[in-house]
Design a protein around this motif. Structure first.
Motif, PDB file in Angstrom:
ATOM      1  N   GLU A  39     -17.965   9.327 -64.480  1.00 26.82           N
ATOM      2  CA  GLU A  39     -19.170  10.078 -64.868  1.00 26.82           C
ATOM      3  C   GLU A  39     -19.118  11.545 -64.434  1.00 26.82           C
ATOM      4  O   GLU A  39     -19.682  12.406 -65.097  1.00 26.82           O
ATOM      5  CB  GLU A  39     -20.419   9.434 -64.265  1.00 26.82           C
ATOM      6  CG  GLU A  39     -20.804   8.136 -64.918  1.00 26.82           C
ATOM      7  CD  GLU A  39     -21.978   7.455 -64.229  1.00 26.82           C
ATOM      8  OE1 GLU A  39     -22.441   7.929 -63.163  1.00 26.82           O
ATOM      9  OE2 GLU A  39     -22.437   6.424 -64.768  1.00 26.82           O
ATOM     10  N   HIS A  40     -18.467  11.809 -63.316  1.00 26.54           N
ATOM     11  CA  HIS A  40     -18.437  13.165 -62.769  1.00 26.54           C
ATOM     12  C   HIS A  40     -17.103  13.872 -63.028  1.00 26.54           C
ATOM     13  O   HIS A  40     -16.824  14.903 -62.425  1.00 26.54           O
ATOM     14  CB  HIS A  40     -18.749  13.129 -61.271  1.00 26.54           C
ATOM     15  CG  HIS A  40     -20.157  12.716 -60.990  1.00 26.54           C
ATOM     16  ND1 HIS A  40     -21.201  13.611 -60.897  1.00 26.54           N
ATOM     17  CD2 HIS A  40     -20.713  11.498 -60.824  1.00 26.54           C
ATOM     18  CE1 HIS A  40     -22.320  12.962 -60.663  1.00 26.54           C
ATOM     19  NE2 HIS A  40     -22.056  11.666 -60.625  1.00 26.54           N
ATOM     20  N   ASN A  41     -16.318  13.300 -63.923  1.00 21.35           N
ATOM     21  CA  ASN A  41     -15.027  13.887 -64.306  1.00 21.35           C
ATOM     22  C   ASN A  41     -14.158  14.213 -63.093  1.00 21.35           C
ATOM     23  O   ASN A  41     -13.542  15.274 -63.016  1.00 21.35           O
ATOM     24  CB  ASN A  41     -15.230  15.142 -65.165  1.00 21.35           C
ATOM     25  CG  ASN A  41     -15.897  14.815 -66.479  1.00 21.35           C
ATOM     26  OD1 ASN A  41     -15.529  13.850 -67.139  1.00 21.35           O
ATOM     27  ND2 ASN A  41     -16.894  15.600 -66.848  1.00 21.35           N
ATOM     28  N   ILE A  42     -14.119  13.278 -62.157  1.00 18.75           N
ATOM     29  CA  ILE A  42     -13.271  13.413 -60.980  1.00 18.75           C
ATOM     30  C   ILE A  42     -11.977  12.659 -61.274  1.00 18.75           C
ATOM     31  O   ILE A  42     -12.008  11.482 -61.616  1.00 18.75           O
ATOM     32  CB  ILE A  42     -13.969  12.841 -59.724  1.00 18.75           C
ATOM     33  CG1 ILE A  42     -15.248  13.626 -59.427  1.00 18.75           C
ATOM     34  CG2 ILE A  42     -13.017  12.860 -58.524  1.00 18.75           C
ATOM     35  CD1 ILE A  42     -16.110  13.022 -58.331  1.00 18.75           C
ATOM     36  N   GLU A  43     -10.863  13.373 -61.192  1.00 19.05           N
ATOM     37  CA  GLU A  43      -9.552  12.783 -61.484  1.00 19.05           C
ATOM     38  C   GLU A  43      -9.306  11.594 -60.556  1.00 19.05           C
ATOM     39  O   GLU A  43      -9.323  11.724 -59.342  1.00 19.05           O
ATOM     40  CB  GLU A  43      -8.449  13.830 -61.304  1.00 19.05           C
ATOM     41  CG  GLU A  43      -7.056  13.307 -61.506  1.00 19.05           C
ATOM     42  CD  GLU A  43      -6.830  12.686 -62.866  1.00 19.05           C
ATOM     43  OE1 GLU A  43      -6.424  11.495 -62.915  1.00 19.05           O
ATOM     44  OE2 GLU A  43      -7.064  13.366 -63.870  1.00 19.05           O
ATOM     45  N   SER A  44      -9.068  10.431 -61.153  1.00 18.10           N
ATOM     46  CA  SER A  44      -9.001   9.198 -60.378  1.00 18.10           C
ATOM     47  C   SER A  44      -7.600   8.585 -60.267  1.00 18.10           C
ATOM     48  O   SER A  44      -7.453   7.494 -59.731  1.00 18.10           O
ATOM     49  CB  SER A  44      -9.944   8.165 -60.985  1.00 18.10           C
ATOM     50  OG  SER A  44      -9.543   7.837 -62.305  1.00 18.10           O
TER      51      SER A  44
END
Length: 123
Positions: A39-44
């Motif tokens: 949702e927060h466009n954090i590279e996972s």
């Protein structure tokens, strides 16, 4: 702690830390972290390795926290992450004292106090 972490990797560390603040890592917290990252466009891509590293670290919880919190320097990122931490801390439907303590530690480290913190809780 590896000094080559990206901003997103550091955010993941903080999310994993709040999830284990109560000394357990619940499946609901794992799912919530994955959802938050998306949702927060954090590279996972490094999520599993960071989670494993934190869970198996020889450092104490307080040492990992201190080292990780210092790496989030941008005020907007700090405030956004603190809001996310509130949501994640409720993923198992129980707000544990250790989770509250961790969120307070974050707020203190980042200089977010009083009314600013209350506004975040309301939001």
């Amino acid at each position: 702690m590896d000094t080559n972490y990206s901003k997103d990797d550091n955010k993941i560390r903080i999310l994993v830390l709040v999830a284990i603040a109560d000394k357990e890592f619940h499946e609901s917290e794992d799912k919530m972290i994955r959802k938050i990252l998306k949702e927060h466009n954090i590279e996972s891509k490094n999520y599993n390795s960071i989670k494993s590293e934190v869970l198996n670290s020889p450092e104490t919880f307080d040492e990992i926290c201190a080292n990780s919190l210092k790496r989030i320097k941008n005020e907007n990122e700090q405030q956004d992450l603190l809001k996310i931490l509130f949501v994640l801390s409720m993923a198992d439907f129980i707000l544990h004292e250790d989770e509250i303590r961790f969120i307070e530690l974050c707020a203190k480290e980042w200089g977010i106090y009083g009314d600013s913190l209350k506004e975040m809780i309301r939001d």
